[in-house]
Design a protein around this motif. Structure first.
Motif, short mmCIF file in Angstrom:
data_model
loop_
_atom_site.label_atom_id
_atom_site.label_comp_id
_atom_site.label_asym_id
_atom_site.label_seq_id
_atom_site.Cartn_x
_atom_site.Cartn_y
_atom_site.Cartn_z
N GLY A 127 0.80 -1.22 0.00
CA GLY A 127 0.00 0.00 0.00
C GLY A 127 0.83 1.27 0.00
N LEU A 128 2.17 1.13 -0.05
CA LEU A 128 3.05 2.30 -0.05
C LEU A 128 3.22 2.80 -1.48
N GLN A 129 2.63 3.98 -1.75
CA GLN A 129 2.58 4.47 -3.12
C GLN A 129 3.35 5.77 -3.34
N ASN A 130 3.89 6.36 -2.28
CA ASN A 130 4.66 7.59 -2.43
C ASN A 130 5.65 7.72 -1.28
N VAL A 131 6.56 8.68 -1.42
CA VAL A 131 7.62 8.86 -0.43
C VAL A 131 7.05 9.27 0.92
N GLU A 132 5.98 10.06 0.91
CA GLU A 132 5.39 10.52 2.16
C GLU A 132 4.93 9.35 3.02
N GLN A 133 4.50 8.27 2.41
CA GLN A 133 4.02 7.11 3.16
C GLN A 133 5.16 6.25 3.72
N LEU A 134 6.40 6.59 3.37
CA LEU A 134 7.54 5.81 3.86
C LEU A 134 8.02 6.26 5.24
N LYS A 135 7.47 7.34 5.75
CA LYS A 135 7.91 7.82 7.06
C LYS A 135 7.69 6.75 8.13
N GLY A 136 8.76 6.46 8.87
CA GLY A 136 8.66 5.46 9.93
C GLY A 136 8.79 4.03 9.44
N ARG A 137 9.06 3.86 8.14
CA ARG A 137 9.20 2.52 7.56
C ARG A 137 10.68 2.13 7.48
N THR A 138 10.96 0.93 7.01
CA THR A 138 12.34 0.47 6.87
C THR A 138 12.82 0.66 5.44
N MET A 139 14.12 0.99 5.31
CA MET A 139 14.67 1.37 4.01
C MET A 139 16.01 0.67 3.77
#
Length: 288
Positions: A127-139
């Motif tokens: 469900g992650l479709q943009n950079v803004e939704q990556l906050k707090g996620r693993t990279m």
């Protein structure tokens, strides 16, 4: 220490080979290569290029395999190498410590281009479709000195006022683009920065399905890894080397696969890499 010892042994072997040539033999042209997977694979995938150069130049062409880019840069600096294959960022690093210049760049057959892009990818079912939704996620990034696997995406994020060290809950360096792709595919991380051509190769091999992935960020064009030479080489020899590379067509070349050929480039083509380093406040000389 172990890496330095390996480099010293490799350079010693190269010097020994050169010193052992009979006086009547032509002085070999030494070409530095970075192994894509291992030394043997790089040698095999570069054989057509080396053989063509040797035939066109009428002189021995001897490949030198280093364990990393720093090994190649040091060999160029100490004049143990004449020509080398470097990544875009490593080339810029090399120009800050060694008297080298880019002169040719590969044009890949699949894309017909001499540049590529960095992508940040996620799984579609996340469900992650943009950079803004990556906050707090693993990279996952590839390596601290990887242009498309770390530096360009980090600079791109900073332009969006995102500090990667604070924005993500965890950041890892996977060691390779393939490992980062698999980390996303296997749900080990939420997102990863990878080179578009390496992702395309993974899709072509069936390692991942394009339909399973989202691309949430794309970089500007990144110039492909250049061939460089020492600026102090004989001008007549440089002219012959440039012409020889221009004549090489439809060959297998390292991790870039089959090429249309090599096209001319110059130092200015890599200013976009220098600009990226500035955005990241990188001290190139300090990194050597």
């Amino acid at each position: 220490m172990k890496r330095r010892s390996l480099l010293a042994l490799s350079l010693c072997a190269l010097s020994t080979f050169t010193a052992g040539l009979p006086a009547s033999a032509a002085q070999p042209l030494t070409v530095g290569l970075i192994p894509a997977e291992d030394s043997q694979a790089m040698l095999e995938n570069s054989k057509a290029v080396i053989d063509s150069l040797q035939k066109q130049l009428g002189m021995p062409v001897k490949p030198f395999i280093a364990t990393d880019y720093n090994g190649i840069i040091e060999a160029l600096r100490s004049k143990k190498l004449d020509v080398a294959y470097l990544g875009p960022f490593s080339y810029v690093l090399a120009t800050s410590v060694a008297n080298v210049e880019a002169f040719s760049v590969a044009e890949t057959k699949k894309s017909g281009k001499s540049y590529y892009k960095s992508l940040i990818i996620t799984r579609k079912d996340s469900g992650l479709q943009n950079v803004e939704q990556l906050k707090g996620r693993t990279m996952a990034f590839v390596d601290p000195s990887s242009a498309s696997g770390h530096l360009f995406p980090s600079a791109g994020l900073q332009k969006l006022n995102i500090d990667p060290n604070k924005y993500f809950s965890r950041v890892i360096f996977s060691g390779s683009h393939d490992a980062s792709i698999l980390a996303v595919a296997n749900k080990k991380v939420d997102a990863a920065a990878v080179a578009d051509r390496i992702l395309a190769a993974a899709v072509a091999k069936g390692v991942v399905q394009q339909s399973d992935l989202n691309v949430v960020w794309t970089s500007p064009d990144i110039p492909e890894s250049p061939m460089v030479w020492r600026r102090d080489l004989d001008p007549a020899l440089k002219q012959k080397i440039a012409a020889a590379f221009a004549n090489i067509k439809d060959v297998q070349w390292g991790d870039q696969g089959v090429l249309n050929g090599f096209v001319a480039t110059n130092d200015a083509a890599y200013n976009v890499v220098r600009d990226t380093a500035k955005i990241l406040n990188l001290d190139l000389k300090a990194m050597k």
